[in-house]
Design a protein around this motif. Structure first.
Motif, PDB file in Angstrom:
ATOM      1  N   LEU A  82       0.470  -1.019   0.008  1.00 27.18           N
ATOM      2  CA  LEU A  82       0.342   0.075   0.629  1.00 27.18           C
ATOM      3  C   LEU A  82       0.964   1.681  -0.077  1.00 27.18           C
ATOM      4  O   LEU A  82       0.815   2.240  -1.067  1.00 27.18           O
ATOM      5  CB  LEU A  82      -1.128  -0.142   1.173  1.00 27.18           C
ATOM      6  N   ASN A  83       1.760   0.938   0.386  1.00 25.20           N
ATOM      7  CA  ASN A  83       2.941   2.503   0.899  1.00 25.20           C
ATOM      8  C   ASN A  83       3.320   2.251  -0.698  1.00 25.20           C
ATOM      9  O   ASN A  83       3.980   3.857  -0.833  1.00 25.20           O
ATOM     10  CB  ASN A  83       3.442   2.552   1.835  1.00 25.20           C
ATOM     11  N   SER A  84       3.772   1.805  -1.221  1.00 28.46           N
ATOM     12  CA  SER A  84       4.365   1.570  -2.665  1.00 28.46           C
ATOM     13  C   SER A  84       3.946   2.758  -3.312  1.00 28.46           C
ATOM     14  O   SER A  84       4.080   3.053  -4.123  1.00 28.46           O
ATOM     15  CB  SER A  84       5.018   0.372  -2.584  1.00 28.46           C
ATOM     16  N   ALA A  85       2.481   1.723  -3.665  1.00 25.86           N
ATOM     17  CA  ALA A  85       1.749   2.323  -4.637  1.00 25.86           C
ATOM     18  C   ALA A  85       1.153   3.796  -3.804  1.00 25.86           C
ATOM     19  O   ALA A  85       1.188   4.716  -5.389  1.00 25.86           O
ATOM     20  CB  ALA A  85       0.141   1.647  -4.331  1.00 25.86           C
ATOM     21  N   VAL A  86       1.326   4.348  -2.751  1.00 24.48           N
ATOM     22  CA  VAL A  86       1.031   5.389  -2.518  1.00 24.48           C
ATOM     23  C   VAL A  86       2.062   6.273  -2.985  1.00 24.48           C
ATOM     24  O   VAL A  86       1.887   7.766  -3.195  1.00 24.48           O
ATOM     25  CB  VAL A  86       0.688   5.677  -1.453  1.00 24.48           C
ATOM     26  N   ASN A  87       3.250   5.833  -2.490  1.00 27.86           N
ATOM     27  CA  ASN A  87       4.450   6.630  -3.094  1.00 27.86           C
ATOM     28  C   ASN A  87       4.534   7.018  -4.535  1.00 27.86           C
ATOM     29  O   ASN A  87       5.168   7.704  -5.298  1.00 27.86           O
ATOM     30  CB  ASN A  87       5.666   6.323  -2.686  1.00 27.86           C
ATOM     31  N   GLN A  88       4.225   6.172  -5.726  1.00 31.01           N
ATOM     32  CA  GLN A  88       4.177   5.786  -6.934  1.00 31.01           C
ATOM     33  C   GLN A  88       2.935   6.666  -7.435  1.00 31.01           C
ATOM     34  O   GLN A  88       3.399   7.429  -8.551  1.00 31.01           O
ATOM     35  CB  GLN A  88       3.946   4.501  -7.037  1.00 31.01           C
ATOM     36  N   ILE A  89       1.769   7.053  -6.883  1.00 29.32           N
ATOM     37  CA  ILE A  89       0.796   7.897  -7.030  1.00 29.32           C
ATOM     38  C   ILE A  89       1.586   9.182  -7.041  1.00 29.32           C
ATOM     39  O   ILE A  89       1.352  10.448  -7.661  1.00 29.32           O
ATOM     40  CB  ILE A  89      -0.756   7.868  -6.368  1.00 29.32           C
ATOM     41  N   HIS A  90       1.742   9.744  -5.744  1.00 28.61           N
ATOM     42  CA  HIS A  90       2.817  11.015  -5.749  1.00 28.61           C
ATOM     43  C   HIS A  90       3.612  11.114  -6.499  1.00 28.61           C
ATOM     44  O   HIS A  90       3.621  12.836  -7.303  1.00 28.61           O
ATOM     45  CB  HIS A  90       2.919  10.960  -4.280  1.00 28.61           C
ATOM     46  N   LEU A 125      -1.853   1.764 -10.491  1.00 27.94           N
ATOM     47  CA  LEU A 125      -1.259   1.275  -9.554  1.00 27.94           C
ATOM     48  C   LEU A 125      -2.447   2.094  -8.455  1.00 27.94           C
ATOM     49  O   LEU A 125      -2.201   1.567  -7.872  1.00 27.94           O
ATOM     50  CB  LEU A 125      -0.409   3.585  -9.561  1.00 27.94           C
ATOM     51  N   LEU A 126      -3.836   2.494  -9.126  1.00 28.30           N
ATOM     52  CA  LEU A 126      -4.941   2.698  -8.515  1.00 28.30           C
ATOM     53  C   LEU A 126      -6.247   1.214  -7.774  1.00 28.30           C
ATOM     54  O   LEU A 126      -6.177   0.903  -7.092  1.00 28.30           O
ATOM     55  CB  LEU A 126      -6.210   3.511  -9.259  1.00 28.30           C
ATOM     56  N   GLU A 127      -5.221   0.864  -9.364  1.00 33.88           N
ATOM     57  CA  GLU A 127      -5.972  -0.515  -8.801  1.00 33.88           C
ATOM     58  C   GLU A 127      -5.218  -1.855  -7.463  1.00 33.88           C
ATOM     59  O   GLU A 127      -6.128  -2.560  -6.796  1.00 33.88           O
ATOM     60  CB  GLU A 127      -5.657  -1.471 -10.092  1.00 33.88           C
ATOM     61  N   GLU A 128      -3.527  -1.706  -7.892  1.00 33.63           N
ATOM     62  CA  GLU A 128      -3.009  -2.113  -6.741  1.00 33.63           C
ATOM     63  C   GLU A 128      -3.207  -1.226  -5.256  1.00 33.63           C
ATOM     64  O   GLU A 128      -3.489  -1.514  -4.027  1.00 33.63           O
ATOM     65  CB  GLU A 128      -1.739  -1.940  -6.068  1.00 33.63           C
ATOM     66  N   TYR A 129      -3.487  -0.340  -5.208  1.00 35.15           N
ATOM     67  CA  TYR A 129      -3.573   0.817  -4.348  1.00 35.15           C
ATOM     68  C   TYR A 129      -4.953   0.007  -3.933  1.00 35.15           C
ATOM     69  O   TYR A 129      -5.591  -0.073  -2.376  1.00 35.15           O
ATOM     70  CB  TYR A 129      -4.081   2.313  -4.767  1.00 35.15           C
ATOM     71  N   ASP A 130      -6.777   0.203  -4.413  1.00 33.93           N
ATOM     72  CA  ASP A 130      -7.961  -0.340  -4.482  1.00 33.93           C
ATOM     73  C   ASP A 130      -7.685  -2.118  -3.575  1.00 33.93           C
ATOM     74  O   ASP A 130      -8.054  -2.066  -2.363  1.00 33.93           O
ATOM     75  CB  ASP A 130      -8.960  -0.528  -5.199  1.00 33.93           C
ATOM     76  N   LEU A 131      -7.184  -2.230  -4.313  1.00 36.97           N
ATOM     77  CA  LEU A 131      -6.830  -3.583  -3.593  1.00 36.97           C
ATOM     78  C   LEU A 131      -5.833  -4.211  -2.144  1.00 36.97           C
ATOM     79  O   LEU A 131      -6.160  -5.091  -0.982  1.00 36.97           O
ATOM     80  CB  LEU A 131      -5.856  -5.013  -4.345  1.00 36.97           C
ATOM     81  N   ALA A 132      -4.843  -3.411  -1.865  1.00 42.75           N
ATOM     82  CA  ALA A 132      -4.684  -3.471  -0.460  1.00 42.75           C
ATOM     83  C   ALA A 132      -4.956  -3.067   0.777  1.00 42.75           C
ATOM     84  O   ALA A 132      -5.198  -3.268   1.477  1.00 42.75           O
ATOM     85  CB  ALA A 132      -2.665  -2.365  -0.924  1.00 42.75           C
ATOM     86  N   THR A 133      -5.685  -1.931   0.033  1.00 44.40           N
ATOM     87  CA  THR A 133      -6.768  -0.664   0.925  1.00 44.40           C
ATOM     88  C   THR A 133      -8.047  -2.355   1.513  1.00 44.40           C
ATOM     89  O   THR A 133      -8.070  -1.911   2.997  1.00 44.40           O
ATOM     90  CB  THR A 133      -7.413  -0.250   0.784  1.00 44.40           C
ATOM     91  N   ARG A 134      -8.770  -2.777   0.601  1.00 36.10           N
ATOM     92  CA  ARG A 134      -9.965  -3.549   0.270  1.00 36.10           C
ATOM     93  C   ARG A 134      -8.430  -5.380   1.955  1.00 36.10           C
ATOM     94  O   ARG A 134      -9.629  -5.337   3.172  1.00 36.10           O
ATOM     95  CB  ARG A 134     -10.556  -4.539  -0.711  1.00 36.10           C
ATOM     96  N   GLN A 135      -7.602  -4.989   1.454  1.00 28.48           N
ATOM     97  CA  GLN A 135      -7.088  -6.390   2.038  1.00 28.48           C
ATOM     98  C   GLN A 135      -6.591  -6.110   3.201  1.00 28.48           C
ATOM     99  O   GLN A 135      -6.952  -6.719   4.623  1.00 28.48           O
ATOM    100  CB  GLN A 135      -6.175  -6.737   1.323  1.00 28.48           C
ATOM    101  N   LEU A 136      -6.350  -4.646   2.963  1.00 30.19           N
ATOM    102  CA  LEU A 136      -6.175  -4.078   5.143  1.00 30.19           C
ATOM    103  C   LEU A 136      -7.342  -4.128   6.321  1.00 30.19           C
ATOM    104  O   LEU A 136      -7.038  -4.703   6.706  1.00 30.19           O
ATOM    105  CB  LEU A 136      -4.705  -2.840   4.745  1.00 30.19           C
TER     106      LEU A 136
END
Length: 421
Positions: free
Chosen positions: A167-175, A262-273
């Motif tokens: 999740l942190n990796s996806a957020v950093n790449q979105i930034h 990146l948004l797909e990875e962000y959504d997936l990690a958020t749901r899993q968390l």
């Protein structure tokens, strides 16, 4: 009651008797190597190499029985290094067979590898012999598999660490993506992961897409994801900034595809968390003393689950200092003659347990008035440095957790965190 590590060490040494067959196993992924010694360290029999499956374990069992019969011994203790996850199958098999299984510290194995031949050479057979020597000297700890509830916590927390990193990796790449393609977006949204900002990136990520829209279209898009959108002023500001954006103007199709992934990875990690957090709360409800601990101000479910997952049942610890040693938060000193070295943390323990105890203490210092008062007392009256005070409070928290687990009582701040005048 004072906790003395030397008493525990003496018990481990006394556990090895003259009737013991001491076996050291060098663990690997596919095959293991075993060596046997007597309680005095005399090598017995020939080394055995066996595979990490049922057939290999049966061969290992027959080898043990032959040695017991040949040397007229009646007890067996088998030790190994906790190498990755490869040791788990053998340890469980030994436990199910009623054979005492123990673990040795890999750091100590490396330190003791020259005891036998005074050379820095290394091999599987030599390591197995070094492990057997350490066991007969009492440098081991019993294998204790946690009850299923605590095992679930450990697995969930390990999974949570993995998901959090993703999740942190996806957020950093979105930034990074925003800084390259649409840097002006930061002027509209201070937090790029807020609901409206993520909705903007989903619907119209490129500045040229936004510049062709009206404020009504932007607001209508936001309403698809949030009821309380960012507002008319932000929509106007977003369109105005998009028209004069200095972001990238080439390879926009590739940038758009990258953002979608990146948004797909962000959504997936958020749901899993979210799912993991929900499961953690359900597991903690099955532990009798956990709910009483969660009632303490500043102690949250994530930190408690991390401690219980790594440490197991806290009611089984003799003292809070044993929990500190398990985490590597006990003090170590290097002194010689008139020279006195600094007292430092040993860090010979579980790093994840050490991290969660530290985070739990920091959270309690910030939110729990009793702990905060004791921290101020340590800093202002006892003149301790802030970090030394935090480490001292880690010991307090560890002893509190073990005490509450053993007594199953409700938290009472006057018994735990009352400063001494």
């Amino acid at each position: 009651m004072k906790f003395k590590a030397q008493d525990k060490q003496n018990q481990l040494i006394e556990n090895i008797t003259s009737s013991h067959l001491v076996i050291g196993v060098d663990i690997a992924q596919e095959s293991h190597v075993a060596r046997a010694v007597s309680f005095r360290g005399i090598a017995l029999g020939t080394p055995l190499e066996f595979t990490n499956n049922d057939e290999g374990f049966r061969l290992f069992s027959r080898w043990i029985q032959d040695l017991l019969k040949s040397y007229k011994l009646s007890k067996v203790i088998v030790g190994m290094e906790p190498t990755g996850h490869y040791w788990l199958c053998l340890a469980r098999w030994l436990t199910n067979k009623g054979i005492e299984a123990v673990l040795v510290n890999p750091h100590l194995v490396k330190k003791n590898k020259e005891n036998r031949d005074n050379t820095p050479s290394k091999s599987d057979r030599k390591d197995a012999l070094v492990i057997a020597d350490m066991i007969k000297n009492g440098y081991y700890s019993p294998v204790r598999f946690n009850p299923e509830t605590y095992e679930e916590l450990r697995i969930l927390m390990a999974n949570r660490d993995t998901v959090t990193k993703r999740l942190n990796s996806a957020v950093n790449q979105i930034h990074r993506w925003v800084d390259i393609v649409f840097p002006e977006l930061r002027q509209v949204f201070k937090i790029l992961t807020c609901t409206s900002a993520i909705a903007t990136l989903r619907l119209f990520p490129l500045p040229k897409d936004i510049s062709r829209l009206t404020t009504e279209q932007v607001i209508a898009g936001w309403k698809q994801y949030v009821q309380r959108h960012a507002g008319l002023w932000r929509a106007e500001q977003l369109i105005a900034l998009a028209k004069r954006s200095v972001g990238a103007t080439k390879a926009l199709h590739a940038y758009k595809l990258h953002l979608g992934q990146l948004l797909e990875e962000y959504d997936l990690a958020t749901r899993q968390l979210e799912l993991i957090e929900h499961e953690l709360k359900l597991v903690l409800e099955r532990i009798p003393y956990a709910q009483k601990m969660l009632a303490i101000l500043g102690l949250n479910a994530t930190s408690l689950a991390g401690v219980l997952g790594e440490a197991g049942d806290l009611s089984g610890y003799t003292h809070g200092n044993a929990l500190l040693r398990h985490a590597g938060l006990n003090l170590a000193e290097a002194s010689s003659g008139k020279w006195r070295g600094k007292m430092v943390l040993s860090k010979r323990g579980r790093p994840r347990l050490r991290r969660f105890l530290y985070l739990m203490t920091m959270c309690m210092v910030m939110t729990n008035p009793d702990v905060r008062a004791l921290h101020h007392y340590n800093v202002q009256v006892k003149k301790l440095k802030k970090m030394k005070s935090i480490m001292k409070l880690c010991g307090k928290v560890a002893r509190m957790l073990v005490g509450l687990a053993k007594s199953n009582e409700v938290y009472n701040s006057t018994k735990v965190f009352l400063p001494v005048a």
